[in-house]
Design a protein around this motif. Structure first.
Motif, mmCIF file in Angstrom:
data_model
loop_
_atom_site.group_PDB
_atom_site.id
_atom_site.type_symbol
_atom_site.label_atom_id
_atom_site.label_comp_id
_atom_site.label_asym_id
_atom_site.label_seq_id
_atom_site.Cartn_x
_atom_site.Cartn_y
_atom_site.Cartn_z
ATOM 1 N N ASP A 170 0.841 -1.190 0.000
ATOM 2 C CA ASP A 170 0.000 0.000 0.000
ATOM 3 C C ASP A 170 0.885 1.252 0.000
ATOM 4 O O ASP A 170 2.090 1.167 -0.271
ATOM 5 C CB ASP A 170 -0.948 -0.020 1.207
ATOM 6 C CG ASP A 170 -0.199 -0.102 2.527
ATOM 7 O OD1 ASP A 170 1.044 0.069 2.518
ATOM 8 O OD2 ASP A 170 -0.836 -0.345 3.573
ATOM 9 N N ALA A 171 0.294 2.395 0.312
ATOM 10 C CA ALA A 171 1.050 3.662 0.286
ATOM 11 C C ALA A 171 2.176 3.673 1.310
ATOM 12 O O ALA A 171 3.193 4.359 1.125
ATOM 13 C CB ALA A 171 0.095 4.825 0.544
ATOM 14 N N GLN A 172 2.027 2.937 2.402
ATOM 15 C CA GLN A 172 3.077 2.854 3.428
ATOM 16 C C GLN A 172 4.026 1.677 3.171
ATOM 17 O O GLN A 172 4.814 1.294 4.036
ATOM 18 C CB GLN A 172 2.447 2.703 4.820
ATOM 19 C CG GLN A 172 1.785 3.971 5.341
ATOM 20 C CD GLN A 172 0.458 4.251 4.637
ATOM 21 O OE1 GLN A 172 -0.295 3.311 4.318
ATOM 22 N NE2 GLN A 172 0.173 5.537 4.402
ATOM 23 N N ASN A 173 3.903 1.063 1.988
ATOM 24 C CA ASN A 173 4.763 -0.051 1.579
ATOM 25 C C ASN A 173 4.543 -1.308 2.417
ATOM 26 O O ASN A 173 5.447 -2.137 2.567
ATOM 27 C CB ASN A 173 6.243 0.354 1.633
ATOM 28 C CG ASN A 173 7.081 -0.456 0.649
ATOM 29 O OD1 ASN A 173 6.593 -0.891 -0.396
ATOM 30 N ND2 ASN A 173 8.351 -0.676 0.987
ATOM 31 N N ASN A 174 3.335 -1.442 2.966
ATOM 32 C CA ASN A 174 2.979 -2.651 3.704
ATOM 33 C C ASN A 174 2.185 -3.583 2.799
ATOM 34 O O ASN A 174 1.208 -3.145 2.166
ATOM 35 C CB ASN A 174 2.139 -2.296 4.939
ATOM 36 C CG ASN A 174 2.900 -1.457 5.933
ATOM 37 O OD1 ASN A 174 4.073 -1.710 6.201
ATOM 38 N ND2 ASN A 174 2.238 -0.447 6.496
ATOM 39 N N PRO A 175 2.591 -4.835 2.701
ATOM 40 C CA PRO A 175 1.873 -5.774 1.823
ATOM 41 C C PRO A 175 0.420 -5.956 2.272
ATOM 42 O O PRO A 175 0.142 -6.213 3.444
ATOM 43 C CB PRO A 175 2.664 -7.076 1.964
ATOM 44 C CG PRO A 175 4.005 -6.664 2.481
ATOM 45 C CD PRO A 175 3.764 -5.463 3.338
#
Length: 272
Positions: A170-175
């Motif tokens: 996502d936008a926070q680079n969390n899968p």
């Protein structure tokens, strides 16, 4: 005709099939997801020379006199042990740790199964991308549909969880899961599967229907490991020993034919 000629000939034919099986195992020692095969043998019908009866003095003879008529191949069994996990640089390399199989939709619409997880993302025109084998056959999800993603996804950022869930950062680079899981299936009797080539297997009445791990809670779940491939489970040392044994058995049967021929020649020369 002398019985030993035909008996030894059946042994040579059976051992030739055994050597063919061993050679195929050795040829596929580096084939991803390949499962070794083993030839099985059974004796042919026995000819009764004398049944259990009594001697001339009336004493019982507890055993009969039978002679075998040779051997044949009863089956060629597949050995479904876990192969070694090999590191791969590909993001679409997946290995299964457990008893599961990936589902692959073939060109005729049937679903076949494989342990070869060497996949790739292929463009599917305007509709996006589809996860396929190296031959272009689509990989199916838990519902039996081809795994398809839209054009907005970057394939190098896609990750897979141990349960086969496809995730995208996502936008926070969390899968984050996309709601699509790679289908993993098991069989009550994997030995009953029919090979169809290219490390693909067809279900049969002997194997039973495929069991979907995502919907069957009675199964021990397999793990999908990204970045690894399952190597062949062929043991080269074992196959070489089996090859030597098969060669010696072939030679002994050949020697039996030669010996029978010499005995027949001696009998023919008695008139001289």
């Amino acid at each position: 005709m002398v019985r030993s000629l035909w008996t030894a000939a059946t042994g040579m034919n059976a051992q030739q099939t055994n050597v063919d099986t061993i050679a195929n195992n050795l040829a596929n020692v580096n084939t991803t997801g390949y499962k070794a095969q083993a030839a099985q043998f059974k004796s042919l019908l026995y000819q009764t020379l004398q049944t259990a009866t009594t001697t001339a003095n009336g004493d019982p003879k507890p055993t009969s006199s039978q002679v075998g008529l040779g051997v044949r191949n009863s089956s060629i069994n597949s050995i479904f042990t876990q192969g070694s996990l090999l590191d791969s640089q590909s993001d679409t390399a997946f290995a299964i740790e457990g008893d599961g199989f990936f589902g692959i939709r073939t060109s005729n619409g049937d679903i076949q199964y494989t342990r070869n997880g060497d996949f790739t993302w292929a463009t599917n025109g305007a509709s996006g991308m589809v996860l396929t084998t190296q031959d272009g056959l689509p990989v199916v999800d838990t519902t039996g549909k081809a795994i398809t993603l839209g054009n907005q996804y970057v394939t190098s950022k896609i990750t897979i969880t141990a349960s086969g869930e496809i995730c995208y950062p996502d936008a926070q680079n969390n899968p984050k899961p996309l709601g699509i899981k790679i289908g993993v299936y098991q069989f009550n009797n994997p030995g009953g599967l029919e090979r169809s080539g290219d490390t693909l297997w067809k279900p049969t009445a002997a194997s039973g229907a495929p069991l979907n791990e995502s919907t069957n809670n009675n199964l021990q779940k397999s793990r999908v490991i990204q970045g690894y491939l399952e190597g062949s489970n062929v043991q080269v040392a074992t196959e070489m020993v089996n090859l030597i044994v098969a060669q010696r058995a072939y030679e002994m049967n050949s020697k039996a034919i030669t010996t029978t021929d010499e005995m027949m020649q001696t009998a023919n020369n008695l008139k001289r």
